[in-house]
Structure formats: C-alpha cells, structure tokens
Design a protein around this motif. Structure first.
Motif, PDB file in Angstrom:
ATOM      1  N   THR A 204      77.259 118.771  74.081  1.00  0.00           N
ATOM      2  CA  THR A 204      78.016 119.533  73.252  1.00  0.00           C
ATOM      3  C   THR A 204      78.742 118.424  72.284  1.00  0.00           C
ATOM      4  N   GLU A 205      79.249 117.467  72.797  1.00  0.00           N
ATOM      5  CA  GLU A 205      80.082 116.433  72.071  1.00  0.00           C
ATOM      6  C   GLU A 205      79.021 115.835  70.764  1.00  0.00           C
ATOM      7  N   GLY A 206      77.782 115.601  71.307  1.00  0.00           N
ATOM      8  CA  GLY A 206      76.746 115.068  70.453  1.00  0.00           C
ATOM      9  C   GLY A 206      76.346 116.068  69.262  1.00  0.00           C
ATOM     10  N   ALA A 207      76.396 117.066  69.817  1.00  0.00           N
ATOM     11  CA  ALA A 207      76.260 118.384  68.523  1.00  0.00           C
ATOM     12  C   ALA A 207      77.241 118.425  67.550  1.00  0.00           C
ATOM     13  N   SER A 208      78.244 118.532  68.149  1.00  0.00           N
ATOM     14  CA  SER A 208      79.631 118.558  67.191  1.00  0.00           C
ATOM     15  C   SER A 208      79.436 117.417  66.223  1.00  0.00           C
ATOM     16  N   ARG A 209      79.326 116.095  66.697  1.00  0.00           N
ATOM     17  CA  ARG A 209      78.980 115.120  65.804  1.00  0.00           C
ATOM     18  C   ARG A 209      77.667 115.207  64.692  1.00  0.00           C
ATOM     19  N   THR A 210      76.888 115.894  65.017  1.00  0.00           N
ATOM     20  CA  THR A 210      75.684 116.057  64.545  1.00  0.00           C
ATOM     21  C   THR A 210      75.647 117.152  63.271  1.00  0.00           C
ATOM     22  N   LEU A 211      76.406 117.967  63.675  1.00  0.00           N
ATOM     23  CA  LEU A 211      76.451 119.545  62.977  1.00  0.00           C
ATOM     24  C   LEU A 211      76.666 119.191  61.524  1.00  0.00           C
ATOM     25  N   PRO A 212      77.731 118.438  60.971  1.00  0.00           N
ATOM     26  CA  PRO A 212      77.798 118.315  59.330  1.00  0.00           C
ATOM     27  C   PRO A 212      76.735 117.634  58.819  1.00  0.00           C
ATOM     28  N   ALA A 213      76.110 116.628  59.385  1.00  0.00           N
ATOM     29  CA  ALA A 213      74.935 115.886  58.905  1.00  0.00           C
ATOM     30  C   ALA A 213      73.531 116.563  59.080  1.00  0.00           C
ATOM     31  N   ASP A 214      73.148 117.056  60.216  1.00  0.00           N
ATOM     32  CA  ASP A 214      71.993 117.653  60.433  1.00  0.00           C
ATOM     33  C   ASP A 214      72.215 119.016  61.290  1.00  0.00           C
ATOM     34  N   PRO A 215      72.531 120.193  60.666  1.00  0.00           N
ATOM     35  CA  PRO A 215      72.608 121.324  61.414  1.00  0.00           C
ATOM     36  C   PRO A 215      71.349 121.676  62.270  1.00  0.00           C
ATOM     37  N   ALA A 216      70.282 121.385  61.897  1.00  0.00           N
ATOM     38  CA  ALA A 216      68.847 121.663  62.753  1.00  0.00           C
ATOM     39  C   ALA A 216      69.079 121.229  64.236  1.00  0.00           C
ATOM     40  N   ALA A 217      69.310 119.724  63.892  1.00  0.00           N
ATOM     41  CA  ALA A 217      69.226 118.856  65.041  1.00  0.00           C
ATOM     42  C   ALA A 217      70.441 119.307  66.047  1.00  0.00           C
ATOM     43  N   ALA A 218      71.578 119.828  65.353  1.00  0.00           N
ATOM     44  CA  ALA A 218      72.490 120.458  66.272  1.00  0.00           C
ATOM     45  C   ALA A 218      72.358 121.511  67.157  1.00  0.00           C
ATOM     46  N   ALA A 219      71.603 122.493  66.121  1.00  0.00           N
ATOM     47  CA  ALA A 219      71.316 123.667  66.803  1.00  0.00           C
ATOM     48  C   ALA A 219      70.243 123.268  68.082  1.00  0.00           C
ATOM     49  N   GLY A 220      69.478 122.383  67.823  1.00  0.00           N
ATOM     50  CA  GLY A 220      68.558 121.856  68.999  1.00  0.00           C
ATOM     51  C   GLY A 220      69.260 121.468  70.054  1.00  0.00           C
ATOM     52  N   GLU A 221      70.417 120.762  69.974  1.00  0.00           N
ATOM     53  CA  GLU A 221      71.018 120.369  71.072  1.00  0.00           C
ATOM     54  C   GLU A 221      71.912 121.569  71.985  1.00  0.00           C
ATOM     55  N   MET A 222      72.271 122.477  70.870  1.00  0.00           N
ATOM     56  CA  MET A 222      72.930 123.498  71.892  1.00  0.00           C
ATOM     57  C   MET A 222      71.832 124.371  72.496  1.00  0.00           C
ATOM     58  N   PHE A 223      70.714 124.583  71.794  1.00  0.00           N
ATOM     59  CA  PHE A 223      69.685 125.271  72.742  1.00  0.00           C
ATOM     60  C   PHE A 223      69.456 124.376  74.098  1.00  0.00           C
ATOM     61  N   ALA A 224      69.610 123.122  73.964  1.00  0.00           N
ATOM     62  CA  ALA A 224      69.482 122.098  75.222  1.00  0.00           C
ATOM     63  C   ALA A 224      70.326 122.298  76.183  1.00  0.00           C
ATOM     64  N   VAL A 225      71.681 122.841  75.609  1.00  0.00           N
ATOM     65  CA  VAL A 225      72.799 122.913  76.226  1.00  0.00           C
ATOM     66  C   VAL A 225      72.731 124.224  76.886  1.00  0.00           C
ATOM     67  N   ARG A 226      72.434 125.220  76.187  1.00  0.00           N
ATOM     68  CA  ARG A 226      71.878 126.818  76.871  1.00  0.00           C
ATOM     69  C   ARG A 226      70.991 126.575  78.121  1.00  0.00           C
ATOM     70  N   ASP A 227      69.939 125.769  77.858  1.00  0.00           N
ATOM     71  CA  ASP A 227      68.870 125.827  78.952  1.00  0.00           C
ATOM     72  C   ASP A 227      69.372 125.110  79.973  1.00  0.00           C
ATOM     73  N   LEU A 228      70.463 123.878  79.718  1.00  0.00           N
ATOM     74  CA  LEU A 228      70.923 123.155  80.968  1.00  0.00           C
ATOM     75  C   LEU A 228      71.954 123.941  81.877  1.00  0.00           C
ATOM     76  N   ALA A 229      72.641 124.930  80.901  1.00  0.00           N
ATOM     77  CA  ALA A 229      73.583 125.673  81.767  1.00  0.00           C
ATOM     78  C   ALA A 229      72.975 126.818  82.409  1.00  0.00           C
ATOM     79  N   ARG A 230      71.793 127.278  82.219  1.00  0.00           N
ATOM     80  CA  ARG A 230      71.240 128.138  82.778  1.00  0.00           C
ATOM     81  C   ARG A 230      70.610 127.792  84.209  1.00  0.00           C
TER      82      ARG A 230
END
Length: 363
Positions: A204-230
């Motif tokens: 989540t921290e990595g996605a927050s840092r990536t979000l301003p520069a690369d929203p698509a990569a940040a979204a991918g990280e958040m999908f990975a976070v969702r899968d990890l939480a499940r």
C-alpha cells in the motif's frame, strides 16, 4: 436447582463427621455422673453436671465445621466451653477435657496444643491426687482419650489440607491447559497475520508513492493488495475452523472420564466411523454442552450417550420437572447451528423420569 456436591465437599463432610467422634469421647461423662448419683452425690448437682455436659456437646460440634470452611476462630464458643471445662475440673470431671482440646486444634499451633494436652493431664492428676483419689486409672484413661482426641483432630486437619491442595491443583492444571491453548491460538494468528499485514502495508505504501507518477502501476499494486487481503482472510478462516474443530471420539472419551470422576456412571455406545468431519465436530460440541449441563444443573447418577446414523441421544437421571428456557449461548445456540445444517436438536424430560438431549444431523 441445588448445586451438585463436588468430591471436595464429600471429603469435607467425611472429615467433619469423623471429627465429631472426638466430641463423643465426652459421652462417657454421662455414665460417670450416673455413677456419682448412685454413690450419693445429691441429684441437683448431677442435673447441673448433665446440663453443662449437654451444652458442651452441642457447642463442641461447631468449631470443626468453622475450621473446614476456613472461618475465623469461634472465640465465644471456645470461651463458653472453656468455662464449662473449669467448672468440671473443680468437680474432678475429666471426660470433656480431651474434646475441648480437640476443639482448639484447628485454631492454635501444633506445639501449643501438645503443651496444653500435657499440662491438662499433669494438672488434673495432681488435683485428683490432692483429693486423695488413686490416679493410675485416671492417668491412663485421660492420656489415651487426649491422644485420641487431639491426634485425631490433627490428622484430619492434615488430610483436609492435602485433599484441598490436590483439588486446587487439578483446577489450576485445567486453567493452565486453557491458557496454553489460547496462547497457541494467539501465536498462530500472530504468525499468520503478522507477515500478511506487513506485506499489505508495504504494498500500500508503494502504491501511494507510485500513484502520482504511474496510476496504472499503482492500480496494479492495489489489485495485488486486494488479492493478498482475500488470501489472508481465507487463511484466517482456515485456522479458526481448525481451532474450533473437535474430535468426536476424543470428546466422548474425555466426557466419560469427567462424568465418572464426578461419580456419574457413564455408558457410551457410538458409531462414528461413517460421519463427516463437519458432523463429527458438531456432535462433539453437543456432547460437550450436554456434559456441562449434567455437571452444573443436575444431580445425575447415571448418563447414557448413544450415536447412530448421525443421531445423538444423551440421557441422564438427574433432572425432573418441566424444562426451562435454554440459555442463548447454550443449547439454544447449538439448536440454531444444528438447524443450519438441516438437523434438529431437542432437550426435555421423558416419561420414564430421565432427561434426554437428542440431536439429529445429516451423517
């Protein structure tokens, strides 16, 4: 409904009633008073002696019971009976002295009671000798009765302490087992969730840092976070389900041992080989709740447990009268769980005078 007596209660009753035999040593005094009356002692003095001895006998039963309950020393009873002893001492009447010394046993040091016993024998026999009465018979009888009375009380007190320590040790061992199981469960959850939550926080921290520069990569990280939480949620549910699972055969053996330790004869006839794991766990929970109710809310002397084709019947002979409302966290809660899997649970007195707990679930 009255509380079922524990083994410790029964041990206390045996010790208290056996200690009452010390008080019975003074009953020889009634024959002594009769003999004195026959020997010419005025009857009013004999009646006074009988009344004093009777009051002493009644009061002497209380201190031992107070001591077994852990109460404070009954100073008033000890004082009143002590005055009676002094009056009888003046009349050269020794029969109540051993019983009075036995009364003091639970409330004074052992060395003190031994010293008092020796002093009572010496002083009484010196007094009798001064009255010109032969002392050898009196010395022998008083020594034997004092040894029996004081020794019996001290032995019973020792037995009571041993029994109480053993009983408290069993309770402490049971609490320790529960605490160890809780610690094991806590360690399992900590090991499972610690790493998962650390990964989720890092991603989540990595996605927050990536979000301003690369929203698509940040979204991918958040999908990975969702899968990890499940995945973590599934793992937690698996651990909890494994923790809650109870082996039916082990539960039947444990319940039988516990009931028989509580003086409830238990008969078990169970066919469990064809039952599914879920059914075994559910029936084990019902057996555990049923055994708890037998121990806490009945005066049963016999209990029968049968399991056949997914039908559990648990009956005991210690409950009578109409059943009350089941506690939500007890049989009522179990009934909901049984109905959730398509089964039924009933608990009620029978026409034969027993109480039947019946649970039927899909095998």
């Amino acid at each position: 409904m009255r509380r079922r007596a524990t083994k410790l209660d029964k041990i206390r009753w045996v010790i208290v009633y056996s200690t009452d035999f010390v008080n019975m040593l003074s009953l020889f005094g009634y024959y002594d008073l009769y003999a004195r009356w026959q020997g010419g002692v005025p009857w009013p003095l004999v009646v006074v002696g009988v009344v004093l001895l009777l009051v002493f006998n009644v009061l002497a039963t209380r201190p031992h019971r107070v001591a077994m309950r852990g109460g404070r020393r009954p100073t008033a009873i000890v004082a009143v009976t002590g005055v009676i002893i002094l009056v009888m001492f003046v009349a050269a009447f020794m029969w109540a002295i051993p019983a009075w010394l036995g009364m003091l046993g639970p409330f004074v040091r052992r060395r003190t009671i031994v010293i008092l016993s020796v002093l009572s024998i010496v002083l009484f026999n010196l007094y009798v000798a001064l009255l010109g009465v032969p002392i050898w018979g009196t010395l022998l009888v008083q020594s034997v009765f004092t040894g029996m009375g004081v020794g019996g009380v001290l032995t019973n007190l020792w037995l009571w302490r041993v029994a109480k320590e053993a009983y408290e040790g069993q309770e402490a061992q049971a609490r320790l087992a529960v605490s160890e199981e809780r610690l094991r469960f806590a360690r399992d959850l900590n090991a499972l969730l610690g790493q998962s939550l650390t990964d989720i926080a890092a991603r989540t921290e990595g996605a927050s840092r990536t979000l301003p520069a690369d929203p698509a990569a940040a979204a991918g990280e958040m999908f990975a976070v969702r899968d990890l939480a499940r995945r973590s949620l599934r793992e937690v549910r698996s651990v909890v389900q494994s923790y809650r699972a109870v082996d039916l055969d082990e539960m039947l053996a444990s319940v039988r041992a516990v009931l028989e330790a509580a003086d409830v004869r238990c008969t078990v006839r169970a066919e469990t080989g064809s039952l599914s794991p879920e059914t075994r766990t559910l029936l084990a929970t019902v057996v555990r709740e049923g055994a708890t109710n037998v121990l806490k809310h009945s005066t049963a002397g016999r209990c029968t447990i049968t399991i056949e084709d997914g039908v559990l019947e648990m009956s005991n002979d210690g409950v009578s009268g109409p059943p009350g409302e089941h506690a939500p966290n007890g049989l009522a809660g179990l009934a909901q769980r049984v109905r959730a899997v398509g089964g039924t649970l009933e608990a009620a007195p029978t026409h034969e005078g027993s109480y039947l707990l019946r649970a039927a679930v899909p095998a």
